[in-house]
Design an enzyme around this catalytic site. Structure first.
Site, PDB file in Angstrom:
ATOM      1  N   GLN A 198       3.027  10.038   1.298  1.00 37.91           N
ATOM      2  CA  GLN A 198       4.191   9.252   1.250  1.00 37.91           C
ATOM      3  C   GLN A 198       5.091   9.564  -0.030  1.00 37.91           C
ATOM      4  OE1 GLN A 198       2.361   5.128   2.286  1.00 37.91           O
ATOM      5  NE2 GLN A 198       4.551   5.012   3.096  1.00 37.91           N
ATOM      6  N   CYS A 206       6.178   0.118   6.949  1.00 39.75           N
ATOM      7  CA  CYS A 206       5.702   1.273   6.461  1.00 39.75           C
ATOM      8  C   CYS A 206       7.105   1.578   5.625  1.00 39.75           C
ATOM      9  CB  CYS A 206       5.278   2.225   7.154  1.00 39.75           C
ATOM     10  SG  CYS A 206       4.833   3.876   6.332  1.00 39.75           S
ATOM     11  N   LEU A 207       6.785   2.039   4.273  1.00 42.49           N
ATOM     12  CA  LEU A 207       7.745   2.372   3.364  1.00 42.49           C
ATOM     13  C   LEU A 207       8.481   3.456   3.780  1.00 42.49           C
ATOM     14  CD1 LEU A 207       6.098   1.377  -0.202  1.00 42.49           C
ATOM     15  CD2 LEU A 207       7.945   0.150   1.196  1.00 42.49           C
ATOM     16  N   GLY A 248       0.749  -1.269  -0.096  1.00 45.93           N
ATOM     17  CA  GLY A 248       0.017   0.087  -0.018  1.00 45.93           C
ATOM     18  C   GLY A 248       0.964   1.435  -0.094  1.00 45.93           C
ATOM     19  N   HIS A 301      -4.222   1.318   8.060  1.00 43.14           N
ATOM     20  CA  HIS A 301      -2.817   1.854   7.854  1.00 43.14           C
ATOM     21  C   HIS A 301      -2.700   3.032   6.831  1.00 43.14           C
ATOM     22  CE1 HIS A 301       1.927   1.307   7.816  1.00 43.14           C
ATOM     23  NE2 HIS A 301       1.611   2.008   6.942  1.00 43.14           N
ATOM     24  N   GLU A 302      -3.027   2.689   5.614  1.00 44.16           N
ATOM     25  CA  GLU A 302      -3.038   3.745   4.477  1.00 44.16           C
ATOM     26  C   GLU A 302      -3.910   4.995   4.992  1.00 44.16           C
ATOM     27  OE1 GLU A 302      -0.605   3.492   2.506  1.00 44.16           O
ATOM     28  OE2 GLU A 302      -0.307   1.406   3.078  1.00 44.16           O
ATOM     29  N   HIS A 336      -2.250   7.387   7.240  1.00 44.15           N
ATOM     30  CA  HIS A 336      -1.496   8.519   6.438  1.00 44.15           C
ATOM     31  C   HIS A 336      -2.159   9.687   5.962  1.00 44.15           C
ATOM     32  CE1 HIS A 336       2.266   6.294   6.284  1.00 44.15           C
ATOM     33  NE2 HIS A 336       1.738   5.309   5.660  1.00 44.15           N
TER      34      HIS A 336
HETATM   35 NI    NI Z   1       2.924   3.436   5.457  1.00 48.39          NI
END
Ligand code: NI
Length: 189
Positions: free
Chosen positions: A50, A98-99, A45, A140-141, A144
Site C-alpha cells: 500500500q 481499506c486505505l 493497519g 486483511h493486511e 495485501h
Molecule cells: Ni487494506
C-alpha cells in the site's frame, strides 16, 4: 516525507510480495514511516504494498477500535513475513474498509480464529492465537501481501454494485484527505 497510500487499480497492490531478510536496509525507518502514514490516514493497519513496496511487511495498531472490539486494546505490531494458520472454518461477515479503497465499506466473510506466526522488527519470532476483529485486521493486511484486496472477497452482486466506485478510484477520480498515488495513466483500463 509522508508516504503516499497507493490506491485501488495500482499494479503494486496486485503483486505477491517478497519475504524480508534480516538486516534489510532502512527497515526501522520504513516501519516508522508506515506507522506515521497509517496514523495520518486514520487506519488500523497498513501493508507495504500500500506504500508501493512489494515486501512482506505490515504495521497494525488496533487500539483505536478497542471500544467496539476489546480484543484490539493495546494491540500494536510490526509483522514481518507473517504466516496465518486457520484454526476453524466458521466464517463471520463484518464491514471492512481499506486505505487503498477510500469511501467503500463492505461486509467481508472471514474465519474467526487464526494462529499467526511472524517476526517483529528485531526479527524475533512470535506465535499467537487471535480471534475477533484483531484476527480480521491481520487477515486483511496479510491479503495485501498476496496481491488481494477485500473487494475480492465480497459477493459478485455486491462487486457489481460498487464497480462504478472502484473504477472511479482506479481512474483517480477520488480525493482522500491523506497523501495518495493512483495507477499510472498508461496502465489504466
Ligand atoms: Ni487494506
Amino acid at each position: 516525507m509522508k508516504l503516499p497510500v497507493y490506491l485501488y487499480g495500482h499494479p503494486v497492490l496486485r503483486k505477491i510480495s517478497e519475504s524480508l531478510a534480516e538486516g534489510a536496509d532502512g527497515l526501522k525507518e520504513l516501519v516508522a514511516q508506515m506507522f506515521e502514514a497509517m496514523y495520518e490516514s486514520e487506519g488500523v493497519g497498513l501493508a507495504a504494498p500500500q506504500i508501493g513496496k512489494n515486501i512482506r511487511l505490515v504495521v497494525i495498531d488496533a487500539d483505536p477500535v478497542a471500544e467496539t472490539f476489546p480484543e484490539c486494546a493495546g494491540r500494536k505490531f510490526t509483522l514481518i513475513n507473517p504466516e496465518i494458520e486457520i484454526l476453524d472454518g466458521d466464517m463471520v461477515s463484518r464491514p471492512e474498509g481499506c486505505l487503498s479503497i477510500p469511501g467503500i465499506s463492505e461486509n467481508v466473510p472471514r474465519v474467526e480464529h487464526i494462529r499467526l506466526s511472524w517476526l517483529d522488527e528485531d526479527f524475533k519470532p512470535h506465535t499467537e492465537e487471535m480471534s475477533g476483529f484483531l484476527s480480521r485486521i491481520v487477515q486483511h493486511e496479510c491479503d495485501h501481501l498476496e496481491g488481494k484486496v477485500f473487494t475480492d472477497r465480497i459477493s459478485g452482486i455486491r462487486k457489481q454494485l460498487i464497480k462504478g466506485k472502484l473504477n472511479a478510484i482506479a481512474q483517480g477520480r477520488v480525493t482522500p484527505d491523506y497523501p495518495f498515488r493512483v495507477a499510472p495513466k498508461a496502465k489504466r483500463r
